[in-house]
Design a protein around this motif. Structure first.
Motif, short mmCIF file in Angstrom:
data_model
loop_
_atom_site.label_atom_id
_atom_site.label_comp_id
_atom_site.label_asym_id
_atom_site.label_seq_id
_atom_site.Cartn_x
_atom_site.Cartn_y
_atom_site.Cartn_z
N GLU A 27 -3.52 3.78 5.06
CA GLU A 27 -2.78 4.56 6.07
C GLU A 27 -3.05 3.93 7.75
N ARG A 28 -4.28 3.19 7.76
CA ARG A 28 -4.55 2.82 9.00
C ARG A 28 -3.94 1.13 9.24
N TYR A 63 8.14 8.26 5.19
CA TYR A 63 7.05 7.89 6.31
C TYR A 63 5.84 7.79 5.48
N PRO A 64 5.00 7.12 6.43
CA PRO A 64 3.67 7.02 5.49
C PRO A 64 2.81 8.48 5.18
N ASN A 65 2.92 9.40 5.94
CA ASN A 65 2.28 10.51 5.43
C ASN A 65 3.11 11.28 4.56
N GLU A 66 3.95 10.78 4.18
CA GLU A 66 4.95 11.50 2.80
C GLU A 66 4.60 10.91 1.34
N LEU A 67 3.82 9.88 1.29
CA LEU A 67 3.23 8.91 0.29
C LEU A 67 1.73 9.20 -0.06
N SER A 68 1.35 9.45 -1.62
CA SER A 68 -0.13 9.44 -1.72
C SER A 68 -0.77 8.06 -1.31
N GLY A 69 -1.99 8.00 -1.31
CA GLY A 69 -2.69 6.77 -1.11
C GLY A 69 -2.32 5.55 -1.90
N GLY A 70 -2.40 5.92 -2.99
CA GLY A 70 -1.82 5.00 -4.09
C GLY A 70 -0.34 4.30 -3.96
N GLU A 71 0.57 5.37 -3.73
CA GLU A 71 1.92 4.77 -3.35
C GLU A 71 1.92 3.84 -2.06
N LEU A 72 1.27 4.27 -1.02
CA LEU A 72 1.01 3.65 -0.05
C LEU A 72 0.34 2.30 0.05
N CYS A 74 1.87 -1.65 0.89
CA CYS A 74 1.01 -2.42 1.66
C CYS A 74 0.73 -3.96 0.94
N ILE A 75 0.57 -3.86 -0.46
CA ILE A 75 0.55 -4.91 -1.40
C ILE A 75 1.65 -5.83 -1.32
N ALA A 76 2.83 -5.09 -1.41
CA ALA A 76 4.10 -5.68 -1.42
C ALA A 76 4.29 -6.44 -0.20
N HIS A 133 2.30 -15.11 8.00
CA HIS A 133 0.95 -15.95 7.83
C HIS A 133 0.64 -16.25 6.42
N PRO A 134 -0.14 -17.57 6.08
CA PRO A 134 -0.38 -17.92 4.69
C PRO A 134 -1.77 -16.95 4.29
N VAL A 135 -2.39 -16.20 5.13
CA VAL A 135 -3.39 -15.65 4.63
C VAL A 135 -3.17 -14.24 4.89
N GLN A 136 -3.23 -13.32 4.03
CA GLN A 136 -2.87 -12.04 4.26
C GLN A 136 -4.01 -10.96 3.94
N MET A 137 -4.31 -9.95 4.49
CA MET A 137 -5.46 -9.10 4.18
C MET A 137 -4.88 -7.60 3.87
N ILE A 138 -5.46 -7.22 2.80
CA ILE A 138 -5.16 -5.68 2.20
C ILE A 138 -6.43 -4.80 2.49
#
Length: 198
Positions: free
Chosen positions: A83-84, A120-129, A133-135, A73-78
């Motif tokens: 985690e959600r 897995y997501p629960n193994e990363l910090s909020g900043g790392e995750l 998501c940005i990538a 999709h050409p429009v992405q949301m972060i």
């Protein structure tokens, strides 16, 4: 061509209108701030503009055509809470490459270490995750980004690093960026113009 929301309206079930007859336009390469109090409907507007929800009234237009959600999709949301926004049962390698395969230069620019992708997501910090998501959002087809309180939950140093990288990428690629926030100082610092949403 801009991303346009024309006379948009949204409410939940038979509740009061969160907003109605609201219009906004975001041009390629433009960084725009959307500022408003909590509960005003900023996130709902972001979901409408990115195709996650359909407006009750009005329409979202991209390059002259009404927006339809697709895989690349050409429009992405972060989202504010990364985690959600991910599947907790997927390793980050699968999450980040959902729909496309980012190159090493992008991962390095975002400070993503390769070994994170095997976790897995629960193994990363909020900043790392959130970096992952940005990538995922910065695919080759991405023309516009909706950043909804993207760094609110992160520490000041991580916030500064992520915004510096994000702004460099959107300016280089001429991606339109809508920054949804209640942080006036942040919006005034990084945005070319501000839209008040109340």
């Amino acid at each position: 061509m801009p991303l346009e929301g024309s006379q948009l309206g949204w409410r939940y079930a038979d509740g009061p209108w969160l907003f109605n007859d609201f219009s906004i336009a975001l041009n390629p390469g433009e960084v725009v701030g959307l500022v408003g109090p909590s509960g005003s409907g900023k996130t709902s507007l972001g979901r409408l503009l990115s195709g996650y929800m359909k407006p009750i009234t009005g329409k979202v237009i991209l390059s002259g055509d009404e927006l339809h959600k697709g895989s690349c999709h050409p429009v992405q949301m972060i989202f504010q809470h990364p985690e959600r926004a991910v599947n907790p049962r997927w390793r980050l390698s699968k999450t980040v490459t959902e729909g496309w395969s980012p190159d090493e230069a992008l991962l390095e620019a975002l400070g993503i270490q390769k070994h994170w992708l095997q976790r897995y997501p629960n193994e990363l910090s909020g900043g790392e995750l959130q970096r992952c998501c940005i990538a995922r959002a910065l695919g080759p087809e991405t023309k516009f980004l909706i950043a909804d309180e993207m760094t609110t939950m992160l520490d000041a140093i991580t916030q500064a690093q992520i915004w510096h990288t994000m702004l460099d990428i959107v300016h280089t690629r001429q991606i339109g960026l809508l920054v949804i926030s209640h942080d006036h100082a942040l919006v005034n610092k990084i945005c070319g113009r501000t839209v008040n949403f109340a």
